[in-house]
Design a protein around this motif. Sequence first.
Motif, PDB file in Angstrom:
ATOM      1  N   GLY A 183      43.350  41.031  39.622  1.00  0.00           N
ATOM      2  CA  GLY A 183      44.524  41.441  40.395  1.00  0.00           C
ATOM      3  C   GLY A 183      44.180  42.193  41.652  1.00  0.00           C
ATOM      4  O   GLY A 183      45.066  42.829  42.251  1.00  0.00           O
ATOM      5  N   SER A 184      42.933  42.143  42.091  1.00  0.00           N
ATOM      6  CA  SER A 184      42.514  42.914  43.256  1.00  0.00           C
ATOM      7  C   SER A 184      43.057  42.312  44.548  1.00  0.00           C
ATOM      8  O   SER A 184      43.453  41.138  44.604  1.00  0.00           O
ATOM      9  CB  SER A 184      40.987  42.980  43.322  1.00  0.00           C
ATOM     10  N   HIS A 185      43.016  43.108  45.597  1.00  0.00           N
ATOM     11  CA  HIS A 185      43.501  42.651  46.898  1.00  0.00           C
ATOM     12  C   HIS A 185      42.552  41.622  47.520  1.00  0.00           C
ATOM     13  O   HIS A 185      42.929  40.928  48.465  1.00  0.00           O
ATOM     14  CB  HIS A 185      43.649  43.843  47.850  1.00  0.00           C
ATOM     15  N   ALA A 225      40.497  35.846  48.794  1.00  0.00           N
ATOM     16  CA  ALA A 225      39.323  35.542  49.613  1.00  0.00           C
ATOM     17  C   ALA A 225      38.159  35.090  48.742  1.00  0.00           C
ATOM     18  O   ALA A 225      37.401  34.184  49.113  1.00  0.00           O
ATOM     19  CB  ALA A 225      38.922  36.762  50.435  1.00  0.00           C
ATOM     20  N   ARG A 226      38.002  35.706  47.568  1.00  0.00           N
ATOM     21  CA  ARG A 226      36.946  35.300  46.635  1.00  0.00           C
ATOM     22  C   ARG A 226      37.178  33.868  46.136  1.00  0.00           C
ATOM     23  O   ARG A 226      36.251  33.058  46.072  1.00  0.00           O
ATOM     24  CB  ARG A 226      36.906  36.260  45.455  1.00  0.00           C
ATOM     25  N   LEU A 227      38.424  33.552  45.797  1.00  0.00           N
ATOM     26  CA  LEU A 227      38.745  32.207  45.322  1.00  0.00           C
ATOM     27  C   LEU A 227      38.506  31.170  46.408  1.00  0.00           C
ATOM     28  O   LEU A 227      37.989  30.073  46.142  1.00  0.00           O
ATOM     29  CB  LEU A 227      40.197  32.149  44.849  1.00  0.00           C
ATOM     30  N   THR A 251      50.380  35.869  36.912  1.00  0.00           N
ATOM     31  CA  THR A 251      50.189  36.119  38.342  1.00  0.00           C
ATOM     32  C   THR A 251      48.862  35.543  38.814  1.00  0.00           C
ATOM     33  O   THR A 251      48.772  34.931  39.891  1.00  0.00           O
ATOM     34  CB  THR A 251      50.237  37.624  38.631  1.00  0.00           C
ATOM     35  N   ALA A 252      47.825  35.727  38.001  1.00  0.00           N
ATOM     36  CA  ALA A 252      46.503  35.205  38.355  1.00  0.00           C
ATOM     37  C   ALA A 252      46.507  33.679  38.397  1.00  0.00           C
ATOM     38  O   ALA A 252      45.912  33.066  39.289  1.00  0.00           O
ATOM     39  CB  ALA A 252      45.466  35.705  37.357  1.00  0.00           C
ATOM     40  N   ARG A 253      47.174  33.060  37.439  1.00  0.00           N
ATOM     41  CA  ARG A 253      47.258  31.597  37.427  1.00  0.00           C
ATOM     42  C   ARG A 253      47.975  31.081  38.680  1.00  0.00           C
ATOM     43  O   ARG A 253      47.544  30.100  39.294  1.00  0.00           O
ATOM     44  CB  ARG A 253      47.983  31.102  36.183  1.00  0.00           C
ATOM     45  N   HIS A 308      38.143  51.722  45.988  1.00  0.00           N
ATOM     46  CA  HIS A 308      39.443  52.077  46.555  1.00  0.00           C
ATOM     47  C   HIS A 308      40.570  51.180  46.015  1.00  0.00           C
ATOM     48  O   HIS A 308      41.729  51.413  46.348  1.00  0.00           O
ATOM     49  CB  HIS A 308      39.407  51.977  48.079  1.00  0.00           C
ATOM     50  N   ASP A 309      40.223  50.174  45.231  1.00  0.00           N
ATOM     51  CA  ASP A 309      41.219  49.253  44.687  1.00  0.00           C
ATOM     52  C   ASP A 309      41.405  49.550  43.203  1.00  0.00           C
ATOM     53  O   ASP A 309      40.528  49.266  42.383  1.00  0.00           O
ATOM     54  CB  ASP A 309      40.747  47.801  44.896  1.00  0.00           C
ATOM     55  N   ASP A 310      42.541  50.117  42.847  1.00  0.00           N
ATOM     56  CA  ASP A 310      42.795  50.495  41.458  1.00  0.00           C
ATOM     57  C   ASP A 310      42.779  49.297  40.522  1.00  0.00           C
ATOM     58  O   ASP A 310      42.521  49.446  39.314  1.00  0.00           O
ATOM     59  CB  ASP A 310      44.140  51.222  41.332  1.00  0.00           C
ATOM     60  N   ASN A 311      43.066  48.113  41.052  1.00  0.00           N
ATOM     61  CA  ASN A 311      43.081  46.926  40.206  1.00  0.00           C
ATOM     62  C   ASN A 311      41.673  46.468  39.803  1.00  0.00           C
ATOM     63  O   ASN A 311      41.529  45.543  39.014  1.00  0.00           O
ATOM     64  CB  ASN A 311      43.793  45.775  40.932  1.00  0.00           C
ATOM     65  N   MET A 312      40.653  47.117  40.365  1.00  0.00           N
ATOM     66  CA  MET A 312      39.272  46.798  39.981  1.00  0.00           C
ATOM     67  C   MET A 312      38.647  47.919  39.160  1.00  0.00           C
ATOM     68  O   MET A 312      37.429  47.971  38.977  1.00  0.00           O
ATOM     69  CB  MET A 312      38.409  46.542  41.234  1.00  0.00           C
TER      70      MET A 312
END
Length: 279
Positions: free
Chosen positions: A12-14, A18-20, A71-73, A118-122
């Motif tokens: 769920g990171s910001h 870009a990684r995908l 959401t990830a899907r 800095h990304d709480d989702n990570m």
Amino acid sequence: MTLKDILVHVDGSHHCRARLEAAAHLATRHEARLTGLFVRTAPHVPQFVMSQLGPEVAQAQRQFANEGAATARALFEDVMAGFTIANEFRAPEGELMDMLVLHARYSDLVVVGQYDRHDDNMAEERDAADHVIMDSGRPVLVIPYAGHHNTIGETVMVAWNASREATRTVSDALPILRLAKEVRVLAVNPRRNGVNGHGDIPGADIAAHLARHGVNATAEHVVARDVDAGNMLLSRASDEGVDLLVMGAYGRSRLRELVLGGATWHILHHMTVPVLMGH
């Protein structure tokens, strides 16, 4: 070996899109199947707490994990719509590190994101790259959280220190190196003798080996005792427009690097280009 199965971690990171996209471009280049992996995890709650709070807590945790998976899907499928590659999305339930390592073992290459504090989702991914590198037995491509990296593997720098880890990683990277326009082998502060020695001309032997595999490789070595290897590699990668750094990881114990510092630790925390690592 060829790259036919690439696994990319979806979270769920910001930086996930870009990684995908980077992984999808790489899969397209190698005509590989791309599998997106989202791990449905639940915060650990002691049993005595669960017994007091009741089953509603477990249900809420499961719903939260399922919503994250949905959401990830959606993100994965949205990115894949722009590519014509075979793909699959998986969302197993379990511990993040265990699931990443397990699924990594059935792929040719694993793509993960650089940890961003800095990304709480990570928050759960602080050691994700480390664990996959050390435990999966597969090469791991780490994508920086800053910027977009859709071109990976045209201009490659191989960090060569004549170690077992570097040897393993170079072998794993051959499918990428064969397609590269330019491969530069760089030895930093090389030792010439011993089991990890480089010989009379540091980097020459590995460059010749790569050439026999159809890789357009040149070798260079630098001696700068006042500059550590990690800083030197990133500086040269930036100066020379490198889009991929290939290097062995944790030639000494991971704990020793965490305490004393080292090239692997430095690269993982300060990387500016994608890095392919192996152990």
